[in-house]
Design an enzyme around this catalytic site. Sequence first.
Site, PDB file in Angstrom:
ATOM      1  N   SER A 145       0.833  -1.188   0.000  1.00  0.00           N
ATOM      2  CA  SER A 145       0.000   0.000   0.000  1.00  0.00           C
ATOM      3  C   SER A 145       0.878   1.253   0.000  1.00  0.00           C
ATOM      4  CB  SER A 145      -0.956  -0.029   1.197  1.00  0.00           C
ATOM      5  OG  SER A 145      -2.001   0.886   1.012  1.00  0.00           O
ATOM      6  N   GLU A 243      -2.648  -3.042  -7.788  1.00  0.00           N
ATOM      7  CA  GLU A 243      -3.798  -3.301  -6.917  1.00  0.00           C
ATOM      8  C   GLU A 243      -4.212  -1.972  -6.313  1.00  0.00           C
ATOM      9  OE1 GLU A 243      -3.981  -3.188  -3.258  1.00  0.00           O
ATOM     10  OE2 GLU A 243      -2.007  -2.206  -3.233  1.00  0.00           O
ATOM     11  N   HIS A 314      -5.443  -5.599  -0.758  1.00  0.00           N
ATOM     12  CA  HIS A 314      -6.159  -5.223   0.458  1.00  0.00           C
ATOM     13  C   HIS A 314      -7.374  -6.104   0.746  1.00  0.00           C
ATOM     14  CE1 HIS A 314      -3.877  -1.556  -0.377  1.00  0.00           C
ATOM     15  NE2 HIS A 314      -4.138  -1.141   0.844  1.00  0.00           N
TER      16      HIS A 314
END
Length: 344
Positions: A145, A243, A314
Amino acid sequence: MRNDHRPSLSRRALIGAVAAGAVAATAQAAPAAAAKARKPAKLEAGDLVVVPAPGGPTTAAAVARGIAILEGWGLRVELTEHALDTYGWLSAPDEDRLADLQYALDHKEAKAVMTARGGYGTTRIIDDVSFKGLKKHPKLIVGYSDITALHLAARHHTGLSSLHSPMVAWSSNNTAATAESLRTALMTTDPVVLTRDPLEPTSAVNVPGTASGPLYGGNLSLLDAEPDDNHLPDADGAILFIEDTDESRYKIDGMLTRYLRAGHLDRLAGIAVGQFTPFEHDEYKPGEWTMNEVLMDRLGGLGIPVLGGLKVGHGLDPRVMPLGTQAVLDADAGTLTIEAAVAD
């Protein structure tokens, strides 16, 4: 992008032998422009993992869950001074987060830097980080992330491979299989084989074909946020992984469109697509594109294979992915085989 299932502002608002043989074959076929990754040593019982929090805040309880897992494998864990602090939507002021991250990267004994959490904040300090200590004392960077910014910068300055992985603040999304994928990636040199999961929403994102090359990428919001693309790897012959979470479909369209306009997708060998978890306020209206349709519209006409449905990101039950090493993408078989990020 919002990370780790804690309320926060939007990212955009804030700013084995067959597998081993297949991966080995890509090293010979890789373009000359793709420098071979430097690999940190695999971790063994007794090795030290240092935990900074360069992004958002977390909780002591979540961190304790992750520490228990690492210590269960015989690893030692050291939290940096401000790893459990809270400062607005950051874990600590910029100078404290920078000092903690620098301490972790420079540490002479540590074998890994595994961040406490992602969230938001790494981009605020990344340009002031020195990578001389990491280059002198190689260690594995572990996170995802917001930590995409750290992966990119560390690879740019040191050539080291790393791990796209859940972090020490162990999420309820993670499972025993998640933990085992982390242990394998940290403590063995086995290739990592990821398989398209038909239950993953992005599994319908698919363009047939095979490709090989160095794997890079991570969170699309962070890739898109790189100013002047100063830390983006050479895309020539590479496989890009993406992602994201909590981003509306039109914003994902915009990010990919910028990448297209900038030419970052022009010379790729292939694209791997992980979990794109939905933004709760992005209500679908009849006639609009779904997330998969956005991804296919932007990626499907590039003339390269695209493999979706990977359990990386996630979403529920995620897996760990090496970054910076050679990979083989087979969209027909639904597999992505990646050389280990660590060496014996």
